[in-house]
Design a protein around this motif. Structure first.
Motif, short mmCIF file in Angstrom:
data_model
loop_
_atom_site.label_atom_id
_atom_site.label_comp_id
_atom_site.label_asym_id
_atom_site.label_seq_id
_atom_site.Cartn_x
_atom_site.Cartn_y
_atom_site.Cartn_z
N LYS A 223 2.44 1.79 -3.43
CA LYS A 223 1.47 2.33 -4.39
C LYS A 223 1.22 3.82 -4.12
O LYS A 223 1.11 4.61 -5.07
CB LYS A 223 0.17 1.56 -4.35
CG LYS A 223 -0.81 2.03 -5.40
CD LYS A 223 -1.86 1.03 -5.71
CE LYS A 223 -2.76 1.58 -6.79
NZ LYS A 223 -2.93 0.73 -7.90
N GLN A 224 1.17 4.21 -2.87
CA GLN A 224 0.97 5.62 -2.54
C GLN A 224 2.14 6.46 -3.03
O GLN A 224 1.95 7.56 -3.53
CB GLN A 224 0.82 5.80 -1.03
CG GLN A 224 -0.50 5.36 -0.48
CD GLN A 224 -0.56 5.47 1.04
OE1 GLN A 224 0.45 5.65 1.71
NE2 GLN A 224 -1.76 5.33 1.58
N LYS B 188 0.83 -1.20 0.00
CA LYS B 188 0.00 0.00 0.00
C LYS B 188 0.87 1.26 0.00
O LYS B 188 0.61 2.21 -0.74
CB LYS B 188 -0.92 -0.02 1.22
CG LYS B 188 -1.94 1.07 1.25
CD LYS B 188 -2.87 0.89 2.45
CE LYS B 188 -3.90 1.99 2.47
NZ LYS B 188 -4.81 1.87 3.61
N GLU C 75 1.84 3.02 -8.64
CA GLU C 75 1.62 1.70 -9.24
C GLU C 75 1.90 0.62 -8.21
O GLU C 75 2.61 0.84 -7.25
CB GLU C 75 2.45 1.50 -10.50
CG GLU C 75 3.94 1.40 -10.27
CD GLU C 75 4.72 1.22 -11.57
OE1 GLU C 75 4.20 0.65 -12.54
OE2 GLU C 75 5.87 1.64 -11.61
N SER C 76 1.33 -0.55 -8.47
CA SER C 76 1.53 -1.64 -7.53
C SER C 76 2.96 -2.17 -7.63
O SER C 76 3.62 -2.01 -8.68
CB SER C 76 0.54 -2.78 -7.81
OG SER C 76 0.87 -3.42 -9.03
N ARG D 9 3.34 -4.74 -10.50
CA ARG D 9 3.44 -4.10 -11.82
C ARG D 9 4.82 -3.50 -12.02
O ARG D 9 5.41 -3.62 -13.10
CB ARG D 9 2.35 -3.06 -11.98
CG ARG D 9 2.42 -2.35 -13.32
CD ARG D 9 1.04 -1.98 -13.82
NE ARG D 9 1.10 -1.28 -15.09
CZ ARG D 9 1.20 -1.87 -16.27
NH1 ARG D 9 1.23 -3.17 -16.37
NH2 ARG D 9 1.25 -1.16 -17.38
N TYR D 10 5.32 -2.85 -11.01
CA TYR D 10 6.66 -2.25 -11.09
C TYR D 10 7.72 -3.33 -11.32
O TYR D 10 8.57 -3.20 -12.20
CB TYR D 10 6.95 -1.50 -9.79
CG TYR D 10 8.37 -0.99 -9.68
CD1 TYR D 10 8.77 0.14 -10.38
CD2 TYR D 10 9.29 -1.65 -8.88
CE1 TYR D 10 10.07 0.60 -10.29
CE2 TYR D 10 10.60 -1.19 -8.79
CZ TYR D 10 10.98 -0.07 -9.49
OH TYR D 10 12.28 0.38 -9.39
#
Length: 77
Positions: A8-9, A5, A13-14, A17-18
């Protein structure tokens, strides 16, 4: 869950995904600069399942590794 979390903040991106983006970029570089087979590259960049790698590669690039190489080879002519 907390770190995901927070990541992502901070990045938008998650983490998965990164990480996939980094792995695919490395795979693209290896495909273009070496003669290593795609299934070996999959292992080298962190995918234990080459079929999963092929699907992720297609998701991120719009083509399979063999198509990516073919396109690159056509552009060099």
């Amino acid at each position: 869950a907390y770190l995901g979390k927070l990541f992502k903040q901070e990045t938008g991106e998650s983490f998965s995904r990164y990480l996939n983006s980094l792995r695919i970029e490395k795979a693209k570089a290896l495909l273009l600069s070496t003669n290593i087979k795609a299934n070996k590259i999959a292992l080298d960049v962190g995918y234990s399942d080459s079929n999963y790698f092929y699907n992720i590669f297609k998701k991120y690039t719009g083509m399979y590794p063999s198509e990516y190489l073919e396109l690159k080879n056509k552009q060099e002519i």
